[in-house]
Design an enzyme around this catalytic site. Sequence first.
Site, PDB file in Angstrom:
ATOM      1  N   GLN A  29       0.801  -1.221   0.000  1.00 23.82           N
ATOM      2  CA  GLN A  29       0.000   0.000   0.000  1.00 23.82           C
ATOM      3  C   GLN A  29       0.839   1.279   0.000  1.00 23.82           C
ATOM      4  OE1 GLN A  29      -2.629  -1.761   3.308  1.00 23.82           O
ATOM      5  NE2 GLN A  29      -4.050  -0.499   2.181  1.00 23.82           N
ATOM      6  N   HIS A  49      -2.053  -5.206 -12.480  1.00 26.28           N
ATOM      7  CA  HIS A  49      -1.606  -5.021 -13.870  1.00 26.28           C
ATOM      8  C   HIS A  49      -2.516  -5.775 -14.842  1.00 26.28           C
ATOM      9  CE1 HIS A  49       2.701  -4.148 -12.229  1.00 26.28           C
ATOM     10  NE2 HIS A  49       1.901  -3.105 -12.171  1.00 26.28           N
ATOM     11  N   ASP A  62       2.345   0.511  -8.028  1.00 27.39           N
ATOM     12  CA  ASP A  62       3.686   0.596  -8.629  1.00 27.39           C
ATOM     13  C   ASP A  62       4.539   1.656  -7.941  1.00 27.39           C
ATOM     14  OD1 ASP A  62       2.748  -1.276 -10.365  1.00 27.39           O
ATOM     15  OD2 ASP A  62       3.039  -0.094 -12.200  1.00 27.39           O
ATOM     16  N   ARG A  87       3.822   0.331  12.888  1.00 27.40           N
ATOM     17  CA  ARG A  87       3.552  -1.006  12.359  1.00 27.40           C
ATOM     18  C   ARG A  87       3.661  -0.952  10.836  1.00 27.40           C
ATOM     19  NH1 ARG A  87      -1.940  -3.867  11.037  1.00 27.40           N
ATOM     20  NH2 ARG A  87      -1.082  -5.877  10.505  1.00 27.40           N
ATOM     21  N   HIS A 132       1.341  -9.181   4.710  1.00 26.16           N
ATOM     22  CA  HIS A 132       0.138  -8.353   4.582  1.00 26.16           C
ATOM     23  C   HIS A 132      -0.359  -8.481   3.138  1.00 26.16           C
ATOM     24  CE1 HIS A 132      -2.037  -4.705   6.471  1.00 26.16           C
ATOM     25  NE2 HIS A 132      -2.625  -4.903   5.304  1.00 26.16           N
ATOM     26  N   ASN A 176      -1.491 -10.657   8.638  1.00 21.89           N
ATOM     27  CA  ASN A 176      -2.510  -9.628   8.772  1.00 21.89           C
ATOM     28  C   ASN A 176      -3.813 -10.104   8.131  1.00 21.89           C
ATOM     29  OD1 ASN A 176      -3.449  -6.739   9.177  1.00 21.89           O
ATOM     30  ND2 ASN A 176      -3.841  -7.034   6.997  1.00 21.89           N
ATOM     31  N   GLU A 177      -4.867 -10.144   8.932  1.00 23.76           N
ATOM     32  CA  GLU A 177      -6.217 -10.423   8.442  1.00 23.76           C
ATOM     33  C   GLU A 177      -6.294 -11.620   7.482  1.00 23.76           C
ATOM     34  OE1 GLU A 177      -8.296  -6.996   6.947  1.00 23.76           O
ATOM     35  OE2 GLU A 177      -8.127  -5.922   8.830  1.00 23.76           O
ATOM     36  N   ASN A 319      -7.723  -5.989  14.364  1.00 26.76           N
ATOM     37  CA  ASN A 319      -8.103  -4.861  13.505  1.00 26.76           C
ATOM     38  C   ASN A 319      -9.610  -4.720  13.601  1.00 26.76           C
ATOM     39  OD1 ASN A 319      -5.464  -4.778  12.686  1.00 26.76           O
ATOM     40  ND2 ASN A 319      -5.835  -5.376  10.561  1.00 26.76           N
ATOM     41  N   GLU A 388      -5.020  -2.005  14.042  1.00 25.11           N
ATOM     42  CA  GLU A 388      -5.594  -1.087  13.041  1.00 25.11           C
ATOM     43  C   GLU A 388      -6.966  -0.608  13.485  1.00 25.11           C
ATOM     44  OE1 GLU A 388      -6.066  -2.253   8.921  1.00 25.11           O
ATOM     45  OE2 GLU A 388      -4.154  -3.307   8.989  1.00 25.11           O
TER      46      GLU A 388
HETATM   47  C1  NOJ Z   1      -7.450  -3.618   6.885  1.00 25.71           C
HETATM   48  C2  NOJ Z   1      -6.228  -3.922   6.074  1.00 25.71           C
HETATM   49  O1  NOJ Z   1      -5.297  -4.590   6.863  1.00 25.71           O
HETATM   50  C3  NOJ Z   1      -5.617  -2.673   5.442  1.00 25.71           C
HETATM   51  O2  NOJ Z   1      -4.667  -3.107   4.519  1.00 25.71           O
HETATM   52  C4  NOJ Z   1      -6.703  -1.835   4.818  1.00 25.71           C
HETATM   53  O3  NOJ Z   1      -6.185  -0.739   4.122  1.00 25.71           O
HETATM   54  C5  NOJ Z   1      -7.639  -1.377   5.902  1.00 25.71           C
HETATM   55  N1  NOJ Z   1      -8.268  -2.552   6.468  1.00 25.71           N
HETATM   56  C6  NOJ Z   1      -8.740  -0.428   5.427  1.00 25.71           C
HETATM   57  O4  NOJ Z   1      -9.548  -1.096   4.519  1.00 25.71           O
END
Ligand code: NOJ
Length: 481
Positions: A29, A49, A62, A87, A132, A176-177, A319, A388
């Site tokens: 991100q 892409h 990118d 983090r 992630h 993560n998630e 989160n 988060e």
């Molecule tokens: C959780 C995700 O871990 C993160 O990558 C995302 O940007 C946020 N939620 C908001 O949607």
Amino acid sequence: MDTWRQVFAINENKFPDDFLFGTATASYQVEGAWNTNGKGENIWDRYTHQYPDKILDKSNGDVACDSYNKLEEDVRLLKNMNVDFYRFSVSWSRILPKGFAYQVNADGIRYYNNLIDLLISNGITPMVTMFHWDTPQNLEYFGGFTNSLIVNWFEEYARILFDNFGDRVKFWITFNEPKQTCAEGYGIGTKAPGYKLFGIADYMCIHNVLKSHARVYHLYNNTYKETQQGKIGITNDAVWSEPKTQSVEDVEAAERGLLFTFGLYTDPIYHYNGDYPQVVKEFVSARSKLEGFSYSRLPKFTPEEITYIKGTYDFFGLNHYTTTLVNNVDPFPIGDPSQIKDARIRTSFSPSWPKTASSWFKVVPWGFTKVLKWIKNRYGDIDIYVTENGYSDHECLNDQERINYYKQYLSALLDAIYDHKVNVKGYAAWSFLDNFEWNDGYVNRFGLYHVNFSDPQRTRTPKASLYYFKNIIKNRKLIKL
Ligand code: NOJ
């Protein structure tokens, strides 16, 4: 929004003395530099892409925030925020371009070493997520998280992270998630790698994620912990499930919904019995039978695996953003399998809940208190780190609604600490910077700093919420607006 402001009384207690404040991002991100200095392709590079139409503004990561090239500036901004921790996640394919450990990219090691050193020399604790969502593309050719061998691949990757960074990193998050990787990546197919294999591949994926997490927890515990003295855990995302009505069916459906969307990922690690939630096992098995399967689509753990996975945590990573209303539904007609059909629930939002820029996300602060209480009731008195929480809008510098969101949600968090004795130890605002918001591209913004994505310099500008968040850190309480 004025009514919303008045409805909730703000908790005026102080955050506990040892409470840590931070902010969070993820490699794909923010980093950019997608093919620079030896980084390999990952599934999000490939997905954006190949299918630009799946992203709201047809954009990709990118360049993103160009954090790969703006490391000094980013750490300066973090220092300016006075956060205790930052983090961030490591891009697996920046370290191992092919995913496997036979080829290590020295530039990836250099980059994260610089970031970690710079954070520490500025008094900021690194909290590092190992994964992630950005699986190396090469591993996806082998089935990615549907291949049980990923347990070995992930262990080898983790070993390289511990060997290179573990002397300085004291907080590790394996995944993560996982729900997003599994249910969205392999189930609904809305996230990379984009497979629509709902009710089958998503369950295979979570099975392998849990085993990979446990393997790396044990690796750390047995080999590194004594010398490196860090903590290791996993981050899961909870949407609070509120019964739509108080009927027995809906109350049960809400609990079942939470167990399907959260407990599936957390029970095997934190529940005293380990394993998947009983109700999930029963519902998937019954539905599989109706569909003509001779086995449950939810794979089974052996007793040894249950014991191996149970208790693999030093803390609970959470989160949390939002809440849904849940109601019970009659069995769906037989057709393609899906988790929703397994769970027999329908979710909706109350029209009275304030909107955000994201379709999946309404503002419901009390859901945060409820989810924190639920975790304590189900799993016991574990240290919880909120890894988060944050608000989405469209491009905006005077972001009063984000300030409101933080105020209400942090107040709900203080309610959990003070009224329900939930052990919340830290909180990371999502996000440090506006960044690539997956399928929403750069349209929906979560940052405390605005980023100008049409400017090659990717100029960062503080938003009003940045000053508000800084004040909370300074005063250790929620100031009144
Ligand atoms: C959780 C995700 O871990 C993160 O990558 C995302 O940007 C946020 N939620 C908001 O949607």
